[in-house]
Design a protein around this motif. Structure first.
Motif, PDB file in Angstrom:
ATOM      1  N   PRO A 143      -0.026   0.051 -24.961  1.00 16.49           N
ATOM      2  CA  PRO A 143       0.908   1.013 -25.570  1.00 16.49           C
ATOM      3  C   PRO A 143       2.366   0.857 -25.152  1.00 16.49           C
ATOM      4  O   PRO A 143       3.192   1.722 -25.506  1.00 16.49           O
ATOM      5  CB  PRO A 143       0.347   2.364 -25.133  1.00 16.49           C
ATOM      6  CG  PRO A 143      -0.358   2.092 -23.849  1.00 16.49           C
ATOM      7  CD  PRO A 143      -0.921   0.719 -23.985  1.00 16.49           C
ATOM      8  N   ALA A 144       2.711  -0.188 -24.434  1.00 17.34           N
ATOM      9  CA  ALA A 144       4.125  -0.390 -24.084  1.00 17.34           C
ATOM     10  C   ALA A 144       4.896  -0.771 -25.349  1.00 17.34           C
ATOM     11  O   ALA A 144       4.415  -1.561 -26.164  1.00 17.34           O
ATOM     12  CB  ALA A 144       4.244  -1.489 -23.033  1.00 17.34           C
ATOM     13  N   GLY A 145       6.103  -0.235 -25.505  1.00 17.28           N
ATOM     14  CA  GLY A 145       6.903  -0.540 -26.677  1.00 17.28           C
ATOM     15  C   GLY A 145       6.589   0.411 -27.825  1.00 17.28           C
ATOM     16  O   GLY A 145       5.738   1.297 -27.713  1.00 17.28           O
ATOM     17  N   SER A 146       7.254   0.196 -28.954  1.00 15.49           N
ATOM     18  CA  SER A 146       7.085   1.085 -30.097  1.00 15.49           C
ATOM     19  C   SER A 146       5.809   0.747 -30.842  1.00 15.49           C
ATOM     20  O   SER A 146       5.295  -0.369 -30.787  1.00 15.49           O
ATOM     21  CB  SER A 146       8.283   0.969 -31.041  1.00 15.49           C
ATOM     22  OG  SER A 146       8.278  -0.308 -31.680  1.00 15.49           O
ATOM     23  N   ALA A 147       5.320   1.727 -31.598  1.00 20.55           N
ATOM     24  CA  ALA A 147       4.105   1.508 -32.378  1.00 20.55           C
ATOM     25  C   ALA A 147       4.321   0.433 -33.437  1.00 20.55           C
ATOM     26  O   ALA A 147       3.426  -0.374 -33.711  1.00 20.55           O
ATOM     27  CB  ALA A 147       3.679   2.822 -33.034  1.00 20.55           C
ATOM     28  N   ALA A 148       5.522   0.407 -34.040  1.00 17.85           N
ATOM     29  CA  ALA A 148       5.819  -0.593 -35.070  1.00 17.85           C
ATOM     30  C   ALA A 148       5.821  -2.002 -34.478  1.00 17.85           C
ATOM     31  O   ALA A 148       5.270  -2.947 -35.070  1.00 17.85           O
ATOM     32  CB  ALA A 148       7.160  -0.288 -35.727  1.00 17.85           C
ATOM     33  N   TYR A 149       6.426  -2.139 -33.309  1.00 15.06           N
ATOM     34  CA  TYR A 149       6.446  -3.449 -32.645  1.00 15.06           C
ATOM     35  C   TYR A 149       5.029  -3.891 -32.297  1.00 15.06           C
ATOM     36  O   TYR A 149       4.656  -5.053 -32.510  1.00 15.06           O
ATOM     37  CB  TYR A 149       7.307  -3.373 -31.375  1.00 15.06           C
ATOM     38  CG  TYR A 149       7.191  -4.605 -30.511  1.00 15.06           C
ATOM     39  CD1 TYR A 149       7.909  -5.756 -30.807  1.00 15.06           C
ATOM     40  CD2 TYR A 149       6.357  -4.614 -29.391  1.00 15.06           C
ATOM     41  CE1 TYR A 149       7.798  -6.888 -30.022  1.00 15.06           C
ATOM     42  CE2 TYR A 149       6.231  -5.740 -28.602  1.00 15.06           C
ATOM     43  CZ  TYR A 149       6.954  -6.875 -28.922  1.00 15.06           C
ATOM     44  OH  TYR A 149       6.837  -8.001 -28.148  1.00 15.06           O
ATOM     45  N   ASN A 150       4.249  -2.978 -31.772  1.00 17.18           N
ATOM     46  CA  ASN A 150       2.888  -3.331 -31.370  1.00 17.18           C
ATOM     47  C   ASN A 150       1.991  -3.657 -32.566  1.00 17.18           C
ATOM     48  O   ASN A 150       1.064  -4.467 -32.454  1.00 17.18           O
ATOM     49  CB  ASN A 150       2.284  -2.195 -30.538  1.00 17.18           C
ATOM     50  CG  ASN A 150       2.868  -2.157 -29.139  1.00 17.18           C
ATOM     51  OD1 ASN A 150       3.256  -3.179 -28.591  1.00 17.18           O
ATOM     52  ND2 ASN A 150       2.956  -0.966 -28.565  1.00 17.18           N
ATOM     53  N   GLN A 151       2.261  -3.045 -33.694  1.00 20.82           N
ATOM     54  CA  GLN A 151       1.507  -3.385 -34.896  1.00 20.82           C
ATOM     55  C   GLN A 151       1.761  -4.841 -35.285  1.00 20.82           C
ATOM     56  O   GLN A 151       0.824  -5.578 -35.626  1.00 20.82           O
ATOM     57  CB  GLN A 151       1.908  -2.451 -36.043  1.00 20.82           C
ATOM     58  CG  GLN A 151       1.072  -2.609 -37.311  1.00 20.82           C
ATOM     59  CD  GLN A 151      -0.361  -2.120 -37.136  1.00 20.82           C
ATOM     60  OE1 GLN A 151      -0.637  -1.300 -36.265  1.00 20.82           O
ATOM     61  NE2 GLN A 151      -1.259  -2.634 -37.959  1.00 20.82           N
ATOM     62  N   ARG A 152       3.024  -5.258 -35.191  1.00 18.24           N
ATOM     63  CA  ARG A 152       3.359  -6.651 -35.510  1.00 18.24           C
ATOM     64  C   ARG A 152       2.811  -7.604 -34.458  1.00 18.24           C
ATOM     65  O   ARG A 152       2.305  -8.695 -34.790  1.00 18.24           O
ATOM     66  CB  ARG A 152       4.880  -6.805 -35.625  1.00 18.24           C
ATOM     67  CG  ARG A 152       5.491  -6.033 -36.788  1.00 18.24           C
ATOM     68  CD  ARG A 152       6.951  -6.440 -37.002  1.00 18.24           C
ATOM     69  NE  ARG A 152       7.786  -6.123 -35.838  1.00 18.24           N
ATOM     70  CZ  ARG A 152       8.410  -4.970 -35.653  1.00 18.24           C
ATOM     71  NH1 ARG A 152       8.301  -3.991 -36.565  1.00 18.24           N
ATOM     72  NH2 ARG A 152       9.167  -4.767 -34.583  1.00 18.24           N
ATOM     73  N   SER A 180      -4.472  -6.100 -37.682  1.00 20.50           N
ATOM     74  CA  SER A 180      -3.914  -5.553 -36.451  1.00 20.50           C
ATOM     75  C   SER A 180      -4.206  -4.065 -36.345  1.00 20.50           C
ATOM     76  O   SER A 180      -4.071  -3.317 -37.321  1.00 20.50           O
ATOM     77  CB  SER A 180      -2.399  -5.773 -36.415  1.00 20.50           C
ATOM     78  OG  SER A 180      -1.828  -5.098 -35.300  1.00 20.50           O
ATOM     79  N   TYR A 181      -4.600  -3.658 -35.128  1.00 23.68           N
ATOM     80  CA  TYR A 181      -4.740  -2.242 -34.815  1.00 23.68           C
ATOM     81  C   TYR A 181      -3.687  -1.809 -33.803  1.00 23.68           C
ATOM     82  O   TYR A 181      -3.669  -0.653 -33.374  1.00 23.68           O
ATOM     83  CB  TYR A 181      -6.136  -1.953 -34.274  1.00 23.68           C
ATOM     84  CG  TYR A 181      -7.198  -2.022 -35.352  1.00 23.68           C
ATOM     85  CD1 TYR A 181      -7.520  -0.900 -36.101  1.00 23.68           C
ATOM     86  CD2 TYR A 181      -7.865  -3.207 -35.620  1.00 23.68           C
ATOM     87  CE1 TYR A 181      -8.479  -0.947 -37.103  1.00 23.68           C
ATOM     88  CE2 TYR A 181      -8.826  -3.274 -36.621  1.00 23.68           C
ATOM     89  CZ  TYR A 181      -9.133  -2.144 -37.353  1.00 23.68           C
ATOM     90  OH  TYR A 181     -10.071  -2.216 -38.344  1.00 23.68           O
ATOM     91  N   GLY A 182      -2.829  -2.742 -33.404  1.00 22.37           N
ATOM     92  CA  GLY A 182      -1.730  -2.420 -32.512  1.00 22.37           C
ATOM     93  C   GLY A 182      -2.183  -1.687 -31.267  1.00 22.37           C
ATOM     94  O   GLY A 182      -3.128  -2.078 -30.593  1.00 22.37           O
ATOM     95  N   GLU A 183      -1.503  -0.554 -31.002  1.00 31.23           N
ATOM     96  CA  GLU A 183      -1.785   0.216 -29.790  1.00 31.23           C
ATOM     97  C   GLU A 183      -2.675   1.426 -30.060  1.00 31.23           C
ATOM     98  O   GLU A 183      -2.733   2.337 -29.237  1.00 31.23           O
ATOM     99  CB  GLU A 183      -0.471   0.708 -29.178  1.00 31.23           C
ATOM    100  CG  GLU A 183       0.291   1.661 -30.105  1.00 31.23           C
ATOM    101  CD  GLU A 183       1.575   2.171 -29.478  1.00 31.23           C
ATOM    102  OE1 GLU A 183       1.681   3.397 -29.269  1.00 31.23           O
ATOM    103  OE2 GLU A 183       2.468   1.338 -29.211  1.00 31.23           O
TER     104      GLU A 183
END
Length: 223
Positions: A143-152, A180-183
């Motif tokens: 979960p570090a960083g933004s949700a949008a960044y983690n999705q990418r 992708s499920y990101g964070e």
């Protein structure tokens, strides 16, 4: 089924013989050689029918035995895969989900050299027991960083594994999918754990899902 088949044949044969006997009493009497030839023909047809029925039964029994051996081999392979690489597996309807020990460094989507053998083993299982099945690579982040960044970032990780399976594993583009499920919180292995450093590496991972709904071996038992 064979007994019933023979009964039908016997009834047909008796009817034919009875017809011949009836005709023998008519003015145009049946010649003895014609009668013998007809009985011989009926006997040969019955024997041929019995042989065909026996062949079908043998073929069915062989298919059942082959399927049983395939299931047994698959179960042994999956258990060895789980033990060797500490893989956890979940059997869903028409699918098998593998949580594999393929992890990523913080903020990276580069596949680590140490993680390639588990992907190679996974590919061999799919090729042997699930040829043609759709394999979905699911990418995750901490979960570090933004949700949008983690999705990418999760998508890049899934794409990296997909590319490796396509090149080294021999999969086609039609049998591979990357998502992708990101964070997403409910899929984090260690809730809230995050980098930088090694902290949260459990969440920086991929999962592999085999969609085998149309494949006969989906009855494999998972303890």
């Amino acid at each position: 089924m064979v007994t019933r088949h023979r009964g039908v044949q016997a009834a047909t044969a008796l009817g034919a013989v009875g017809l011949l006997l009836g005709l023998s009493g008519c003015a145009a009497k049946v010649r003895r050689d014609e009668y013998t030839a007809e009985v011989t023909k009926i006997r040969e047809e019955m024997q041929a029918g019995d042989r065909q029925a026996g062949t079908r039964i043998d073929s069915t029994n062989q298919a059942v035995a082959d399927h049983a051996r395939r299931l047994e081999g698959l179960e042994q392979e999956l258990q060895a895969f789980r033990s060797q690489y500490n893989v956890s597996m979940e059997k869903m309807k028409g699918m098998l989900k593998f949580d594999v020990p393929v992890h990523f460094e913080f903020a990276s989507s580069e596949l680590r050299e140490a993680d390639r053998p588990v992907l190679d083993r996974f590919a061999s299982v799919v090729r042997e027991y699930y040829p043609g099945a759709l394999v979905t690579v699911e990418g995750f982040t901490d979960p570090a960083g933004s949700a949008a960044y983690n999705q990418r970032l999760g998508q890049r990780r899934a794409d990296a594994v997909k590319e490796y399976l396509a090149t080294a594993g021999g999969f086609t583009s039609e049998t591979l999918k990357a998502v992708s499920y990101g964070e997403v919180k409910k899929r984090q292995v260690v809730l809230g754990a995050k980098g930088p450093g090694d902290e949260g590496i459990e969440n920086r991972r991929v999962a592999l899902v085999i969609d085998h709904a149309a494949i006969a071996t989906d009855q494999v038992a998972m303890p």
